[in-house]
Design a protein around this motif. Sequence first.
Motif, PDB file in Angstrom:
ATOM      1  N   ALA A 193      10.570  -5.936  -7.227  1.00  0.00           N
ATOM      2  CA  ALA A 193      10.242  -7.461  -7.467  1.00  0.00           C
ATOM      3  C   ALA A 193       9.828  -8.441  -6.353  1.00  0.00           C
ATOM      4  O   ALA A 193       9.153  -9.069  -6.493  1.00  0.00           O
ATOM      5  N   THR A 194      10.237  -8.084  -4.988  1.00  0.00           N
ATOM      6  CA  THR A 194      10.143  -8.977  -3.951  1.00  0.00           C
ATOM      7  C   THR A 194       9.385  -8.342  -2.868  1.00  0.00           C
ATOM      8  O   THR A 194       9.448  -7.162  -2.734  1.00  0.00           O
ATOM      9  N   VAL A 195       8.851  -9.004  -1.804  1.00  0.00           N
ATOM     10  CA  VAL A 195       8.088  -8.954  -0.802  1.00  0.00           C
ATOM     11  C   VAL A 195       9.350  -7.949   0.174  1.00  0.00           C
ATOM     12  O   VAL A 195       8.958  -6.817   0.833  1.00  0.00           O
ATOM     13  N   THR A 196      10.461  -8.466   0.400  1.00  0.00           N
ATOM     14  CA  THR A 196      11.453  -7.705   1.144  1.00  0.00           C
ATOM     15  C   THR A 196      11.577  -6.508   0.573  1.00  0.00           C
ATOM     16  O   THR A 196      11.694  -5.277   1.401  1.00  0.00           O
ATOM     17  N   GLU A 197      11.867  -6.115  -0.763  1.00  0.00           N
ATOM     18  CA  GLU A 197      11.830  -4.985  -1.300  1.00  0.00           C
ATOM     19  C   GLU A 197      10.723  -3.998  -1.182  1.00  0.00           C
ATOM     20  O   GLU A 197      10.887  -2.831  -0.841  1.00  0.00           O
ATOM     21  N   GLY A 198       9.509  -4.650  -1.014  1.00  0.00           N
ATOM     22  CA  GLY A 198       8.471  -3.963  -0.793  1.00  0.00           C
ATOM     23  C   GLY A 198       8.194  -3.325   0.664  1.00  0.00           C
ATOM     24  O   GLY A 198       8.062  -2.150   0.706  1.00  0.00           O
ATOM     25  N   VAL A 199       8.889  -4.176   1.690  1.00  0.00           N
ATOM     26  CA  VAL A 199       8.682  -3.938   2.967  1.00  0.00           C
ATOM     27  C   VAL A 199       9.778  -2.575   3.327  1.00  0.00           C
ATOM     28  O   VAL A 199       9.444  -1.586   4.042  1.00  0.00           O
ATOM     29  N   GLU A 200      11.038  -2.803   2.465  1.00  0.00           N
ATOM     30  CA  GLU A 200      11.956  -1.616   2.727  1.00  0.00           C
ATOM     31  C   GLU A 200      11.289  -0.216   2.238  1.00  0.00           C
ATOM     32  O   GLU A 200      11.494   0.648   2.763  1.00  0.00           O
ATOM     33  N   LEU A 201      10.825  -0.558   0.907  1.00  0.00           N
ATOM     34  CA  LEU A 201      10.364   0.666   0.191  1.00  0.00           C
ATOM     35  C   LEU A 201       9.152   1.229   1.078  1.00  0.00           C
ATOM     36  O   LEU A 201       8.977   2.401   0.997  1.00  0.00           O
ATOM     37  N   PRO A 242       5.410   5.925   2.765  1.00  0.00           N
ATOM     38  CA  PRO A 242       4.207   5.511   3.656  1.00  0.00           C
ATOM     39  C   PRO A 242       2.868   5.558   2.940  1.00  0.00           C
ATOM     40  O   PRO A 242       2.087   4.649   3.428  1.00  0.00           O
ATOM     41  N   ASP A 243       2.739   6.538   2.051  1.00  0.00           N
ATOM     42  CA  ASP A 243       1.355   6.483   1.493  1.00  0.00           C
ATOM     43  C   ASP A 243       0.994   5.988   0.220  1.00  0.00           C
ATOM     44  O   ASP A 243      -0.082   5.570  -0.345  1.00  0.00           O
ATOM     45  N   GLY A 244       2.046   5.861  -0.660  1.00  0.00           N
ATOM     46  CA  GLY A 244       1.969   5.219  -2.041  1.00  0.00           C
ATOM     47  C   GLY A 244       1.461   4.149  -2.210  1.00  0.00           C
ATOM     48  O   GLY A 244       1.600   3.042  -1.329  1.00  0.00           O
TER      49      GLY A 244
END
Length: 382
Positions: free
Chosen positions: A70-78, A83-85
């Motif tokens: 949902a969020t850019v913070t979640e994206g950065v953590e993920l 690393p590749d997806g």
Amino acid sequence: MSSEVIPSEHGRAWIEIDLDALAHNIADIRSRTPDNCEIMAVIKANAYGHGAERIAKRLVGEGISTFAVATVTEGVELRSCVPDGDILILGCTLPKDAGSLYDNNLIQLVADGAHAKALDATGYKLRVHIAVDTGMHRLGVEPANFAGIEGIFKCGNLTVEGVATHLASPDSLDESDICFTRAQMESFYAVVRKLKDRGYNTGKLHAQSSYGIYNYPDLACDYIRPGIMLFGVHSQADDTIIKTNLEPVLSLRAVIAQVRRIEAGESVSYGRLYTADEPIMLATVGIGYADGIPRQMTNNGGMSIVNGCKVPIIGRICMDLLMLDVTGAGLVKAGDVATFIGTDGDEEIRCEEVAAAAGTITNDILCRLGVRLPRSYLENIN
Ligand SMILES: *Cc1c(COP(=O)(O)O)cnc(C)c1O
């Protein structure tokens, strides 16, 4: 999942996550989707309370390479565990966070022309998908504003890699809702056709969240976007067109702290909402609404399983504790385990039942779990 309950090593209360059930669910979902349609695993809100890191790692192990949060913070953590997806951010990222999108190679779902222009103006080269609002009226550009959609393709810093929409009531099997959903899809495909006719590459198309998959199996986009379905439960106890064979991934358990006899006429917990009609055995359990047990379950059919027997929650659910009437569960003692979601012996409490007792859906119950609870992961890599 094993029905054998192992006490105390986890502390007062804990969540068990069966990663093999997750793998089973992926296989089940794949067996029902066309070959050219890939799973975009929606693991926002800490993977619906299951712990995004371990869930993502196992999904990668199962061959999933596309995710949404949902969020850019979640994206950065993920990004640190994937690393590749491809990782799509579904929410409306602010221009100030465009650098994080770029640095972490995240894909942004753009909400409308203004959002696209604001991101474009940051100067970062960003990968985007376009959200088309075909009737959900949440985020997205309306099909009538075709120039607005075209304008996003003309933003020099944005590369459009996909076009998406979101269905408003794919869970409903009412005639009028089915018509509405079909109209949403027609309007989506009409936009896509018009873009293609004008020479734009629309990239990957996607529209279906879990209920779109359950109830509209004929829709064949490039991705499906299952969230709650990955975790083996429905949003609520309901019927769907496709009958899946999913397994719940999560169990929720806690330790009984104290057991005692309550006499007829004595009351239990805040507000004295419960009064015993006859003597009962009362067990106090170390879990409460701060752990994610919905307080709304008070006096509304909330249950637990102790010693393989279903027993009712009685009295007000407190922040850190709640009480059970364990009279029917045989000899119960402090240290025994109470199960709130999952199986114990022959009994099972489904998350759908908890959601019903709380007047909500499982998505809501699960994503609130675990702020304070440790998670224990079960995994037999075959
Ligand atoms: C949350 C979400 C999903 C997943 O929804 P489920 O009902 O949990 O499958 C899919 N797409 C979008 C845009 C979402 O916000």
